[in-house]
Structure formats: C-alpha cells, structure tokens
Design an enzyme around this catalytic site. Structure first.
Site, short mmCIF file in Angstrom:
data_model
loop_
_atom_site.label_atom_id
_atom_site.label_comp_id
_atom_site.label_asym_id
_atom_site.label_seq_id
_atom_site.Cartn_x
_atom_site.Cartn_y
_atom_site.Cartn_z
N LEU A 1 16.74 18.71 36.48
CA LEU A 1 17.13 19.99 37.06
C LEU A 1 17.41 20.95 35.91
CD1 LEU A 1 17.98 21.78 39.50
CD2 LEU A 1 20.32 20.99 39.10
N ARG B 1 23.20 43.78 48.09
CA ARG B 1 22.74 44.34 46.81
C ARG B 1 22.65 43.20 45.81
NH1 ARG B 1 28.01 46.12 47.59
NH2 ARG B 1 29.54 45.24 46.15
N HIS C 1 38.41 31.61 42.61
CA HIS C 1 37.45 31.25 41.56
C HIS C 1 37.48 29.74 41.29
CE1 HIS C 1 36.42 35.36 40.80
NE2 HIS C 1 37.66 35.70 40.53
N ASP D 1 29.20 35.30 45.18
CA ASP D 1 30.13 36.40 45.42
C ASP D 1 31.18 36.03 46.48
OD1 ASP D 1 31.13 38.96 45.09
OD2 ASP D 1 29.87 39.80 46.67
#
Length: 247
Positions: A136, A199, A42, A25
């Site tokens: 992975l 959150r 981004h 985020d």
C-alpha cells in the site's frame, strides 16, 4: 497490528479505484458538538486513520493519500496547531513499525521547511524505512497547499531553464508532473471529503483534473470502514469518459 489483506476480485461490480485521496474534515466540529476540546476530535480522527488504512488492500486500493494539515491551517489557534503536531509525532512513533511490518510505503508531501526539525527527521526516517514496500502506498499531506505545490514546482522548472538545463519550449505537462510533490504517483481516481463540505480546499488541484469526487456528511471521526467501502463500491457505477464520448 495492521492486517493488509490481499485484494479480492470484485463480484458483479464495476472497476474500483486504485488511488483514493481523502480530505479528513470535521474533527474539531465533532469534538465541539460533544462538548469536548477540539484536540479530542483530532485524536479520535487519528484512530480512524488506522481503520481506513487497514481496509484499503481488501478493497483493491493500492494508493491512499490523506490530507492531514494544509498551508492554511496555520491560521488556527496556536494551541491547536501545536497539539496537531504532537499528534503527528505520536502517530509516526506509534504506527510506524506497524506500517513497516505490513508492507506500506509511506511518503509525505508538502513544504517541510516550516516544520520543526525533529518532526522532519521522524518523517524522513519513516520514508526511509518503508521505501522498499509496495503493498500500500500511503501518502500524507502535511503543510500542503495545491497552489503552493504548483508554485514550488514552477520555480524549480524556471531555475532549470535559467541555468540552461532545460529549454522553455521543452516544458510539457509531464515536466510539471515530474516536479510536483507527487512525482511518480498515479493521479487519484476518487477524492473523498467528509463533514458535508462541498469544496476541495486546494487539495491536489493538478492531479485531480479527472478524479471523481464524493462528499459525505459524516465527520471524519465517524467515517467508518463500512462507509469507506460503500464509497469505493459506488465508484464502479460511475462512467468515466476523460473528455471522450461514451461508446
């Protein structure tokens, strides 16, 4: 080139998480705070993904799950959404060969039906190319929402019951897990969220029942491998009882 190193034994520390999930985020706010278009954040965040992926094996992490785009993210401006999907395409094309070569197994979760056909094809192609890898396990959540995942799983189970392939009384927690997008993956030991938000935004609600959580102030483009390692080391100092009493 990715350098997925062998995992060293932790010295003088508690157990490390095998599966870490991250809510990446703060990309847009990172860009806005610098007077840049949100997509610049981004793009910077996509570069950060490589650094975190590279650091996983040496930290003892075998599974990494990244929340890239939620079912609610469609509410963002159309230009930003389109730009994000361009970034997804570019990332798969640019990083796919490296992930294949370094033994990463890639899996995408979330509803694909709303994604454009060429992106679905790129995602499926990378999954097919990496299906035999196991150094992975990299899971990327695109058009993912926890409630949507559980709803889709429930509908599949209901259809199986209606068709007589399963009895209602035979539905167990294991049945539900087997119908989730994450079927076959271990539950995350640690869930991180960057940018200071407290959150989880619908991320892995079923799977996170006994996960540890960490919320860090740094926005995703500023979240370095060193910060990541510190959170992983901190996990070992937590006492996990899973509902029992500590011995």
């Amino acid at each position: 080139m990715y350098e997925l190193k062998a995992s060293p034994e932790p010295a003088g520390e508690g157990p490390r998480p095998a599966h870490v999930a991250i809510i990446m985020d703060g990309n847009g706010r990172w860009a806005e705070s610098r007077g840049l278009p949100r997509l610049a954040g981004h793009k910077r965040g996509a570069d950060r993904v490589r650094e975190i992926v590279e650091s996983c094996p040496e930290l003892g992490i075998t599974h990494l799950t990244l929340f890239a785009f939620s079912t609610e993210n469609w509410k963002r401006p159309a230009a930003e959404v389109q730009g994000l999907f361009r970034l997804f395409r570019r990332y798969i094309k640019k990083e796919g060969a490296r992930l294949v070569a370094e033994g990463a197994k890639v899996r995408f979760i979330g509803g694909r039906e709303r994604l454009e056909a060429d992106l679905q094809a790129l995602m499926g192609g990378l999954e097919a190319q990496t299906v035999g890898n196991d150094r992975l396990h990299l899971t990327v959540a695109i058009n993912y929402g926890g409630r949507d995942e559980i709803l889709r799983a429930t509908r599949r189970i209901a259809e199986a019951v209606r068709a007589g392939r399963m009895a209602a009384e035979d539905v167990t927690p294991e049945t539900i897990e087997a119908h989730l997008d994450t079927a076959g993956l271990p539950d995350p030991d640690l869930i991180l969220r960057t940018s200071g938000e407290f959150r989880v935004s619908g991320f892995l609600p079923w799977q996170s029942a006994y996960s540890e959580f960490a919320f860090v102030d740094a926005r995703w483009p500023d979240f370095t491998a060193e910060m990541f390692a510190a959170q992983v080391r901190g996990f070992g100092r937590r006492e996990r009882r899973f509902g029992a009493v500590a011995g």
